[in-house]
Design a protein around this motif. Structure first.
Motif, PDB file in Angstrom:
ATOM      1  N   THR A  97       0.828  -1.202   0.000  1.00 43.09           N
ATOM      2  CA  THR A  97       0.000   0.000   0.000  1.00 43.09           C
ATOM      3  C   THR A  97       0.865   1.256   0.000  1.00 43.09           C
ATOM      4  OG1 THR A  97      -1.764  -1.153   1.185  1.00 43.09           O
ATOM      5  CG2 THR A  97      -1.816   1.242   1.214  1.00 43.09           C
TER       6      THR A  97
ATOM      7  N   ALA B   9       0.982   4.092  -2.712  1.00 39.66           N
ATOM      8  CA  ALA B   9       0.416   5.366  -2.265  1.00 39.66           C
ATOM      9  C   ALA B   9       1.409   6.506  -2.351  1.00 39.66           C
ATOM     10  CB  ALA B   9      -0.098   5.231  -0.832  1.00 39.66           C
TER      11      ALA B   9
ATOM     12  N   TYR C 109       1.596   8.067  -5.883  1.00 38.01           N
ATOM     13  CA  TYR C 109       0.284   8.668  -6.164  1.00 38.01           C
ATOM     14  C   TYR C 109       0.131   9.982  -5.403  1.00 38.01           C
ATOM     15  CZ  TYR C 109      -4.755   8.775  -7.113  1.00 38.01           C
ATOM     16  OH  TYR C 109      -6.009   9.141  -7.539  1.00 38.01           O
ATOM     17  N   SER C 110       0.470   9.961  -4.107  1.00 40.78           N
ATOM     18  CA  SER C 110       0.366  11.172  -3.302  1.00 40.78           C
ATOM     19  C   SER C 110       1.308  12.254  -3.804  1.00 40.78           C
ATOM     20  CB  SER C 110       0.671  10.850  -1.836  1.00 40.78           C
ATOM     21  OG  SER C 110      -0.163   9.832  -1.339  1.00 40.78           O
TER      22      SER C 110
ATOM     23  N   LEU D  37      -9.481   9.136  -6.089  1.00 40.98           N
ATOM     24  CA  LEU D  37      -9.160   8.743  -4.721  1.00 40.98           C
ATOM     25  C   LEU D  37     -10.416   8.576  -3.873  1.00 40.98           C
ATOM     26  CD1 LEU D  37      -7.064   8.361  -2.406  1.00 40.98           C
ATOM     27  CD2 LEU D  37      -7.159  10.835  -2.086  1.00 40.98           C
TER      28      LEU D  37
ATOM     29  N   LEU E  64      -5.595   1.638   0.051  1.00 44.96           N
ATOM     30  CA  LEU E  64      -4.839   2.648  -0.687  1.00 44.96           C
ATOM     31  C   LEU E  64      -5.354   4.069  -0.463  1.00 44.96           C
ATOM     32  CD1 LEU E  64      -2.525   3.136  -2.677  1.00 44.96           C
ATOM     33  CD2 LEU E  64      -4.138   2.737  -4.546  1.00 44.96           C
TER      34      LEU E  64
ATOM     35  N   VAL F 100      -3.066   7.276   1.044  1.00 43.68           N
ATOM     36  CA  VAL F 100      -2.852   8.508   0.279  1.00 43.68           C
ATOM     37  C   VAL F 100      -3.265   9.718   1.101  1.00 43.68           C
ATOM     38  CG1 VAL F 100      -3.563   9.793  -1.773  1.00 43.68           C
ATOM     39  CG2 VAL F 100      -3.057   7.356  -1.956  1.00 43.68           C
TER      40      VAL F 100
END
Length: 317
Positions: free
Chosen positions: A111, A115, A118-119, A138, A193, A197
């Motif tokens: 995860t 994450a 993505y973050s 999200l 996930l 995030v």
């Protein structure tokens, strides 16, 4: 125009009158002399909820000291540690505990691995449209729910699902993707996930862009910047996200039940079986306390070595 005419033309808005009335009612219910207790009054609902939880834990602890009377299917009257001995001597429960810990650990690892980029993209992109799209993607899973998402995974990864259909296009025979441990971990990662995030985004936002620019200007490539600048400075977010994802995964019920097919139970599934299938409240209570103790120990160790991350409350300096 004279000032008197301006005063006469002014009308006191209705919403102001309503607010004045509410303030007057509040002064009657909570006089100013009680102002120093306002904070405790605001905390009262939360304290009541915590109190109910504590009372429930005491009740569970008391139930765990009674074994099931098979003649009446009611808890026995004598106090005993037999339920804890059953858990300690049972290879089945040890396998379930190990599976739960391993599943939670793998979920945290994968995860955070997904994450973090993505973050980072969400908080660093200069394109407003892309940022809004990432935010919408999200938050969409929160409107679906865990059970519906698990059913979606069952459909997509089934023997005649989209994944096996895609594999069939390249000549690969259908693969059994469900009702095993990897399927449970996959479902947990997909479910956790968004939480990770949301925990990482504030920590990454707090990292000044100038720091990354300075590191690049000194000759560091993107990999070194990521390793020596972003990761250390994002540690509070990583620790907080790991705590949230780890505890939620360790106590999860739906994903192991639905994607594990009954053969990949976690501790929560074993607790459910004892309470609602065998009606053994004592053994179920013992497993519940074991789960609470296990999660508390893990969280305590993480906080002792790494701190509470973004979950910690900073005191005054």
């Amino acid at each position: 125009m004279p000032r008197d005419s301006e005063d006469r033309s002014f009308r006191y808005p209705l919403k102001w009158r309503i607010m004045d009335g509410l303030n007057a009612a509040l002064d009657l219910l909570w006089p100013r002399r009680l102002g120093r207790y306002t904070g405790w009054a605001l905390l009262t609902p939360a304290l009541l909820l915590v109190g109910i939880l504590v009372l429930g834990l005491f009740q569970i602890a008391e139930n765990s000291l009674h074994t099931l009377d098979t003649s009446t299917f009611l808890p026995g009257e004598e106090y005993t540690l037999a339920n804890y001995l059953i858990v300690a001597e049972s290879p089945t429960y040890w396998r379930i505990i190990w599976r739960s810990l391993l599943g939670a650990g793998l979920t945290v690892f994968f995860t955070l691995l997904l994450a973090l980029p993505y973050s980072y993209m969400m908080v660093r992109t200069n394109k407003a449209a892309l940022r809004k799209t990432l935010l919408i993607v999200l938050f969409l899973p929160f409107f679906i729910g865990q059970v519906v998402r698990a059913y979606g995974i069952l459909i997509v990864m089934g023997s005649s699902g989209a994944v096996n259909d895609a594999l069939g296009l390249v000549g690969i025979e259908p693969i059994r993707l469900l009702f095993n441990f990897p399927a449970v971990v996959f479902g947990l990662v997909q479910y956790m996930l968004p939480f990770a995030v949301l925990m990482l985004a504030p920590a990454l936002t707090a990292i000044p862009r100038e720091t990354e620019t300075a590191a690049s200007s000194l000759g560091a490539n993107w990999l070194k910047v990521f390793r020596h600048v972003i990761l250390p400075m994002a540690k509070p977010g990583l620790v907080g996200a790991a705590l949230v994802v780890g505890t939620l995964s360790l106590t999860d019920f739906a994903m192991p039940a639905m994607l594990g097919g009954g053969s990949q139970d976690f501790i929560a599934n074993a607790i459910y079986d004892q309470f609602f299938r065998t009606a053994d409240q004592g053994l179920g209570s013992a497993l519940a306390l074991l789960l609470v103790a296990l999660g508390s120990v893990i969280a305590g160790v993480v906080i002792a070595f790494f701190g509470a991350g973004t979950l910690g409350m900073r005191g005054r300096k």
